[in-house]
Motif scaffolding. Structure first.
Motif, PDB file in Angstrom:
ATOM      1  N   SER A  70      18.458 -34.628  29.387  1.00  0.00           N
ATOM      2  CA  SER A  70      17.842 -33.350  29.069  1.00  0.00           C
ATOM      3  C   SER A  70      16.713 -33.594  28.079  1.00  0.00           C
ATOM      4  O   SER A  70      16.911 -34.241  27.050  1.00  0.00           O
ATOM      5  N   MET A  71      15.537 -33.081  28.404  1.00  0.00           N
ATOM      6  CA  MET A  71      14.386 -33.290  27.530  1.00  0.00           C
ATOM      7  C   MET A  71      14.210 -32.156  26.531  1.00  0.00           C
ATOM      8  O   MET A  71      13.378 -32.251  25.627  1.00  0.00           O
ATOM      9  N   ASN A  72      14.961 -31.075  26.717  1.00  0.00           N
ATOM     10  CA  ASN A  72      14.933 -29.989  25.745  1.00  0.00           C
ATOM     11  C   ASN A  72      15.918 -28.921  26.201  1.00  0.00           C
ATOM     12  O   ASN A  72      16.539 -29.040  27.272  1.00  0.00           O
ATOM     13  N   VAL A  73      16.049 -27.859  25.428  1.00  0.00           N
ATOM     14  CA  VAL A  73      16.958 -26.769  25.792  1.00  0.00           C
ATOM     15  C   VAL A  73      16.568 -26.219  27.158  1.00  0.00           C
ATOM     16  O   VAL A  73      15.383 -26.015  27.445  1.00  0.00           O
ATOM     17  N   GLU A  74      17.572 -26.024  27.989  1.00  0.00           N
ATOM     18  CA  GLU A  74      17.419 -25.479  29.335  1.00  0.00           C
ATOM     19  C   GLU A  74      16.639 -26.393  30.286  1.00  0.00           C
ATOM     20  O   GLU A  74      16.268 -25.958  31.386  1.00  0.00           O
ATOM     21  N   VAL A  75      16.403 -27.639  29.896  1.00  0.00           N
ATOM     22  CA  VAL A  75      15.700 -28.598  30.766  1.00  0.00           C
ATOM     23  C   VAL A  75      16.598 -29.803  30.985  1.00  0.00           C
ATOM     24  O   VAL A  75      16.853 -30.580  30.062  1.00  0.00           O
ATOM     25  N   THR A  76      17.139 -29.920  32.203  1.00  0.00           N
ATOM     26  CA  THR A  76      18.002 -31.063  32.520  1.00  0.00           C
ATOM     27  C   THR A  76      17.543 -31.684  33.822  1.00  0.00           C
ATOM     28  O   THR A  76      16.908 -31.029  34.651  1.00  0.00           O
ATOM     29  N   ASP A  77      17.885 -32.954  34.015  1.00  0.00           N
ATOM     30  CA  ASP A  77      17.508 -33.632  35.248  1.00  0.00           C
ATOM     31  C   ASP A  77      18.501 -34.736  35.548  1.00  0.00           C
ATOM     32  O   ASP A  77      19.202 -35.223  34.654  1.00  0.00           O
ATOM     33  N   LYS A  78      18.552 -35.103  36.823  1.00  0.00           N
ATOM     34  CA  LYS A  78      19.507 -36.109  37.266  1.00  0.00           C
ATOM     35  C   LYS A  78      19.065 -37.497  36.855  1.00  0.00           C
ATOM     36  O   LYS A  78      17.888 -37.829  36.875  1.00  0.00           O
ATOM     37  N   GLY A  79      20.060 -38.314  36.519  1.00  0.00           N
ATOM     38  CA  GLY A  79      19.827 -39.721  36.296  1.00  0.00           C
ATOM     39  C   GLY A  79      20.117 -40.496  37.558  1.00  0.00           C
ATOM     40  O   GLY A  79      19.876 -40.015  38.669  1.00  0.00           O
ATOM     41  N   ASP A  80      20.698 -41.679  37.407  1.00  0.00           N
ATOM     42  CA  ASP A  80      20.946 -42.546  38.560  1.00  0.00           C
ATOM     43  C   ASP A  80      22.221 -42.210  39.318  1.00  0.00           C
ATOM     44  O   ASP A  80      22.311 -42.461  40.512  1.00  0.00           O
ATOM     45  N   VAL A  81      23.219 -41.656  38.642  1.00  0.00           N
ATOM     46  CA  VAL A  81      24.521 -41.406  39.283  1.00  0.00           C
ATOM     47  C   VAL A  81      25.023 -40.002  38.960  1.00  0.00           C
ATOM     48  O   VAL A  81      26.065 -39.823  38.326  1.00  0.00           O
ATOM     49  N   PRO A  82      24.344 -38.941  39.423  1.00  0.00           N
ATOM     50  CA  PRO A  82      24.716 -37.585  39.023  1.00  0.00           C
ATOM     51  C   PRO A  82      25.834 -36.941  39.850  1.00  0.00           C
ATOM     52  O   PRO A  82      26.374 -35.901  39.452  1.00  0.00           O
ATOM     53  N   GLU A  83      26.189 -37.565  40.999  1.00  0.00           N
ATOM     54  CA  GLU A  83      27.126 -36.910  41.905  1.00  0.00           C
ATOM     55  C   GLU A  83      28.472 -36.694  41.235  1.00  0.00           C
ATOM     56  O   GLU A  83      29.062 -37.619  40.683  1.00  0.00           O
ATOM     57  N   GLY A  84      28.973 -35.462  41.323  1.00  0.00           N
ATOM     58  CA  GLY A  84      30.284 -35.138  40.778  1.00  0.00           C
ATOM     59  C   GLY A  84      30.248 -34.652  39.341  1.00  0.00           C
ATOM     60  O   GLY A  84      31.293 -34.361  38.755  1.00  0.00           O
ATOM     61  N   TYR A  85      29.062 -34.566  38.772  1.00  0.00           N
ATOM     62  CA  TYR A  85      28.917 -34.154  37.380  1.00  0.00           C
ATOM     63  C   TYR A  85      27.971 -32.964  37.263  1.00  0.00           C
ATOM     64  O   TYR A  85      27.091 -32.762  38.083  1.00  0.00           O
ATOM     65  N   LYS A  86      28.180 -32.176  36.224  1.00  0.00           N
ATOM     66  CA  LYS A  86      27.248 -31.106  35.847  1.00  0.00           C
ATOM     67  C   LYS A  86      27.013 -31.202  34.351  1.00  0.00           C
ATOM     68  O   LYS A  86      27.868 -31.713  33.606  1.00  0.00           O
ATOM     69  N   VAL A  87      25.880 -30.683  33.923  1.00  0.00           N
ATOM     70  CA  VAL A  87      25.587 -30.619  32.491  1.00  0.00           C
ATOM     71  C   VAL A  87      24.940 -29.270  32.194  1.00  0.00           C
ATOM     72  O   VAL A  87      24.507 -28.564  33.099  1.00  0.00           O
ATOM     73  N   HIS A 131      17.512 -33.563  17.607  1.00  0.00           N
ATOM     74  CA  HIS A 131      16.833 -34.323  18.655  1.00  0.00           C
ATOM     75  C   HIS A 131      16.608 -33.465  19.888  1.00  0.00           C
ATOM     76  O   HIS A 131      17.453 -32.664  20.272  1.00  0.00           O
ATOM     77  N   GLU A 132      15.470 -33.678  20.523  1.00  0.00           N
ATOM     78  CA  GLU A 132      15.185 -32.947  21.762  1.00  0.00           C
ATOM     79  C   GLU A 132      15.826 -33.613  22.971  1.00  0.00           C
ATOM     80  O   GLU A 132      16.253 -32.959  23.906  1.00  0.00           O
ATOM     81  N   TYR A 133      15.887 -34.921  22.983  1.00  0.00           N
ATOM     82  CA  TYR A 133      16.300 -35.670  24.165  1.00  0.00           C
ATOM     83  C   TYR A 133      17.760 -36.074  24.060  1.00  0.00           C
ATOM     84  O   TYR A 133      18.181 -36.671  23.065  1.00  0.00           O
ATOM     85  N   MET A 134      18.535 -35.710  25.092  1.00  0.00           N
ATOM     86  CA  MET A 134      19.927 -36.123  25.138  1.00  0.00           C
ATOM     87  C   MET A 134      20.259 -36.616  26.542  1.00  0.00           C
ATOM     88  O   MET A 134      19.607 -36.210  27.518  1.00  0.00           O
ATOM     89  N   SER A 135      21.239 -37.490  26.647  1.00  0.00           N
ATOM     90  CA  SER A 135      21.594 -38.030  27.948  1.00  0.00           C
ATOM     91  C   SER A 135      23.057 -38.459  27.969  1.00  0.00           C
ATOM     92  O   SER A 135      23.679 -38.627  26.921  1.00  0.00           O
ATOM     93  N   TRP A 136      23.563 -38.613  29.190  1.00  0.00           N
ATOM     94  CA  TRP A 136      24.908 -39.101  29.420  1.00  0.00           C
ATOM     95  C   TRP A 136      24.852 -40.369  30.265  1.00  0.00           C
ATOM     96  O   TRP A 136      24.086 -40.453  31.239  1.00  0.00           O
ATOM     97  N   TYR A 137      25.709 -41.338  29.883  1.00  0.00           N
ATOM     98  CA  TYR A 137      25.847 -42.576  30.626  1.00  0.00           C
ATOM     99  C   TYR A 137      27.319 -42.801  30.947  1.00  0.00           C
ATOM    100  O   TYR A 137      28.203 -42.339  30.236  1.00  0.00           O
TER     101      TYR A 137
END
Lengths: 112, 113
Positions: B49-66, B29-35
């Protein structure tokens, strides 16, 4: 992001059909309607999705209103295993980039 | 069998001790996410993340990294965990973020003391 409105809870008897409603009056033309469910102590599970036409699969049916402002998830014969929280989610190619944004969902109880 | 695997399933840690929750999918799968899921707040998206090396913030990203160095893996990193990050975490993957069906892992219950 377009929002959905669902009843907080519903009850059903085992082996009877269940109709779970969802209102989404601000849906855009590119939004798909997704349904997921979450059984106790498990991750969400895909149920069904559709765009304009009614959809059927082995788990359920999705009836979409002609104006697309509401939809209904139909479980044809509820079983005890269907007791879960059901989420109606809109996801499209718009500003949300198609992310699945979960609301509070409808908690379905199934009585034997 | 198609699956999303998270590890660990349960973790108790102390404030400030860096931790990583791993997520792996075997469906290409290309698309992965954390909740994260909290009582009364439901499921909220942290990062996607929509693909390798492509990540973006969701609604509550503070304090997390991916990071997304490989298609199959999408680890969630808490550099300095705090008690307000005590929660149930789910990883998900799908072919495309609109195309349904997203597959979710079994969850990681994290307690930060």
């Amino acid at each position: 992001d377009a929002k959905t409105t669902q009843p907080n809870s519903m009850e059903s008897n085992e082996e009877e059909p269940v109709h779970l409603p969802c209102n989404h009056s601000t849906i855009s033309g590119t939004d798909y309607i997704h349904w997921y469910r979450q059984l106790p102590s498990q991750g969400p599970e895909y149920v069904i999705h559709g765009l304009t036409s009614n959809v059927n699969n082995r788990m359920a049916s999705l009836a979409i209103a002609e104006d697309r402002k509401s939809s209904t998830l139909i479980l044809h014969r509820a079983t005890l295993r269907d007791a879960a929280v059901y989420y109606c989610i809109l996801s499209g190619y718009g500003g949300s980039q198609g992310n699945l944004i979960f609301g509070k969902g409808t908690k379905l109880s199934v009585k034997p | 069998e198609a699956q999303v695997t998270q590890n660990p399933r349960y973790l108790i840690t102390v404030t400030g001790k860096k931790l990583t929750v791993t997520c792996s999918q075997n469906m290409n799968h290309e698309y992965m996410s954390w909740y994260r899921q909290d009582p009364g707040l439901g499921l909220r998206q942290i990062y996607y993340s929509m693909n390798v090396e492509v990540t973006d913030k969701g609604d509550v990203p503070e304090g997390y990294k991916v990071s997304r160095k490989e298609k199959r893996n999408f680890p969630l990193i808490l550099e300095s965990p705090s008690p307000n990050q005590t929660s149930l975490y789910f990883c998900a993957s799908s072919l495309g973020h609109v195309l349904g069906e997203a597959f979710f892992g079994q969850g990681t219950r994290l307690t930060v003391v």
